[in-house]
Design an enzyme around this catalytic site. Structure first.
Site, mmCIF file in Angstrom:
data_model
loop_
_atom_site.group_PDB
_atom_site.id
_atom_site.type_symbol
_atom_site.label_atom_id
_atom_site.label_comp_id
_atom_site.label_asym_id
_atom_site.label_seq_id
_atom_site.Cartn_x
_atom_site.Cartn_y
_atom_site.Cartn_z
ATOM 1 N N GLY A 45 -0.837 42.615 -30.292
ATOM 2 C CA GLY A 45 -0.896 41.458 -29.409
ATOM 3 C C GLY A 45 -1.057 41.915 -27.970
ATOM 4 O O GLY A 45 -1.778 42.861 -27.684
ATOM 5 N N LYS A 56 8.110 45.219 -24.675
ATOM 6 C CA LYS A 56 8.246 45.934 -23.414
ATOM 7 C C LYS A 56 8.898 45.079 -22.334
ATOM 8 O O LYS A 56 9.819 45.506 -21.664
ATOM 9 C CB LYS A 56 6.877 46.436 -22.954
ATOM 10 C CG LYS A 56 6.310 47.461 -23.941
ATOM 11 C CD LYS A 56 4.883 47.873 -23.584
ATOM 12 C CE LYS A 56 4.237 48.677 -24.697
ATOM 13 N NZ LYS A 56 4.092 47.926 -25.959
ATOM 14 N N THR A 65 7.501 40.892 -31.085
ATOM 15 C CA THR A 65 6.886 39.845 -31.895
ATOM 16 C C THR A 65 5.717 40.417 -32.672
ATOM 17 O O THR A 65 5.074 41.368 -32.233
ATOM 18 C CB THR A 65 6.365 38.674 -31.022
ATOM 19 O OG1 THR A 65 5.437 39.182 -30.068
ATOM 20 C CG2 THR A 65 7.495 37.956 -30.324
ATOM 21 N N ASN A 115 2.032 39.585 -34.122
ATOM 22 C CA ASN A 115 0.930 38.666 -33.848
ATOM 23 C C ASN A 115 -0.024 38.602 -35.029
ATOM 24 O O ASN A 115 -0.357 39.630 -35.610
ATOM 25 C CB ASN A 115 0.137 39.142 -32.630
ATOM 26 C CG ASN A 115 0.961 39.075 -31.369
ATOM 27 O OD1 ASN A 115 1.934 39.802 -31.219
ATOM 28 N ND2 ASN A 115 0.591 38.205 -30.469
ATOM 29 N N GLU A 167 3.026 33.839 -32.505
ATOM 30 C CA GLU A 167 3.822 35.062 -32.414
ATOM 31 C C GLU A 167 5.136 34.859 -33.145
ATOM 32 O O GLU A 167 5.855 33.909 -32.889
ATOM 33 C CB GLU A 167 4.088 35.404 -30.947
ATOM 34 C CG GLU A 167 2.800 35.682 -30.183
ATOM 35 C CD GLU A 167 3.053 35.977 -28.710
ATOM 36 O OE1 GLU A 167 3.979 36.747 -28.420
ATOM 37 O OE2 GLU A 167 2.335 35.424 -27.870
ATOM 38 N N ARG A 182 11.607 23.245 -30.217
ATOM 39 C CA ARG A 182 11.317 22.606 -28.926
ATOM 40 C C ARG A 182 9.849 22.812 -28.563
ATOM 41 O O ARG A 182 9.197 23.706 -29.088
ATOM 42 C CB ARG A 182 12.216 23.192 -27.824
ATOM 43 C CG ARG A 182 11.984 24.685 -27.601
ATOM 44 C CD ARG A 182 12.768 25.220 -26.412
ATOM 45 N NE ARG A 182 12.622 26.668 -26.263
ATOM 46 C CZ ARG A 182 11.588 27.261 -25.663
ATOM 47 N NH1 ARG A 182 10.603 26.553 -25.146
ATOM 48 N NH2 ARG A 182 11.533 28.584 -25.568
ATOM 49 N N LYS A 238 7.363 25.454 -22.882
ATOM 50 C CA LYS A 238 7.524 25.089 -21.468
ATOM 51 C C LYS A 238 7.396 26.329 -20.609
ATOM 52 O O LYS A 238 7.497 27.456 -21.102
ATOM 53 C CB LYS A 238 8.842 24.369 -21.213
ATOM 54 C CG LYS A 238 10.097 25.114 -21.662
ATOM 55 C CD LYS A 238 11.321 24.294 -21.255
ATOM 56 C CE LYS A 238 12.608 25.054 -21.465
ATOM 57 N NZ LYS A 238 13.321 24.678 -22.681
ATOM 58 N N PHE A 242 8.563 28.790 -17.404
ATOM 59 C CA PHE A 242 9.845 29.239 -16.861
ATOM 60 C C PHE A 242 9.620 29.827 -15.480
ATOM 61 O O PHE A 242 8.562 30.362 -15.192
ATOM 62 C CB PHE A 242 10.468 30.284 -17.797
ATOM 63 C CG PHE A 242 10.854 29.704 -19.128
ATOM 64 C CD1 PHE A 242 12.084 29.087 -19.298
ATOM 65 C CD2 PHE A 242 9.968 29.737 -20.190
ATOM 66 C CE1 PHE A 242 12.433 28.521 -20.513
ATOM 67 C CE2 PHE A 242 10.310 29.165 -21.415
ATOM 68 C CZ PHE A 242 11.548 28.564 -21.569
#
Length: 157
Positions: free
Chosen positions: A17, A23, A29, A31, A81, A106, A109, A111
């Site tokens: 990915g 990192k 994750t 991918n 992911e 959820r 969104k 951040f």
């Protein structure tokens, strides 16, 4: 449109990915390739989901999954992911990842900071763990989907 497609069964090869999960976030994750991402229902809601994941013919583990454009990183391509809630000793690029998405946490969104993103992911992981201990989710952990016949490849499933 988040729940209509669930549970959603998906299998594909793990590809490299963006290299950010481990990192920058300390949250590795896996991918899926673009073809697998494009095979998802086009109207499935972006956001954070949870379910079960299995690498190759390994054990089935709890996971959280993000579908979308990762507003924090402003991706151009949609990505899927999977963060498997388990510590693996090494990378598993090229392995087959089988997942069953069982629930929705959820929407995506943005951040204000990396710390806020990491805190949200940690909360998502805790929520996923709680849900996956419920009987209706636990039963999918045992699904035959996770048992790959020996030598079976993805392309002719």
């Amino acid at each position: 449109g988040a729940m209509r497609h669930l549970p959603y069964f998906c299998r594909g090869e793990v590809v490299k990915g963006f290299g950010r999960g481990s990192k920058e976030l300390g949250i590795p994750t896996a991918n899926f390739s673009e073809q697998v991402v494009e095979s998802f229902p086009s109207d499935i809601s972006t956001g954070i989901y949870y379910g079960w994941a299995c690498v190759g013919n390994g054990d089935v583990h709890k996971m959280v999954l993000s579908i979308g454009w990762n507003p924090f990183y402003k991706n151009i391509k949609k990505s899927v992911e999977t963060h498997i809630i388990h510590t693996f000793k090494e990378d598993f690029y090229g392995e087959i990842l089988s997942i069953v998405i069982t629930g929705y946490i959820r929407p995506e969104k943005n951040f204000d900071s990396l710390d806020a993103l990491i805190a949200a992911i940690q909360e998502d992981i805790e929520e996923a763990k709680r849900h996956l201990d419920l009987p209706e989710h636990l039963k999918l952990k045992e699904d035959n989907f996770f048992h790959l016949p020996e030598g079976k490849t993805v392309n002719n499933h």
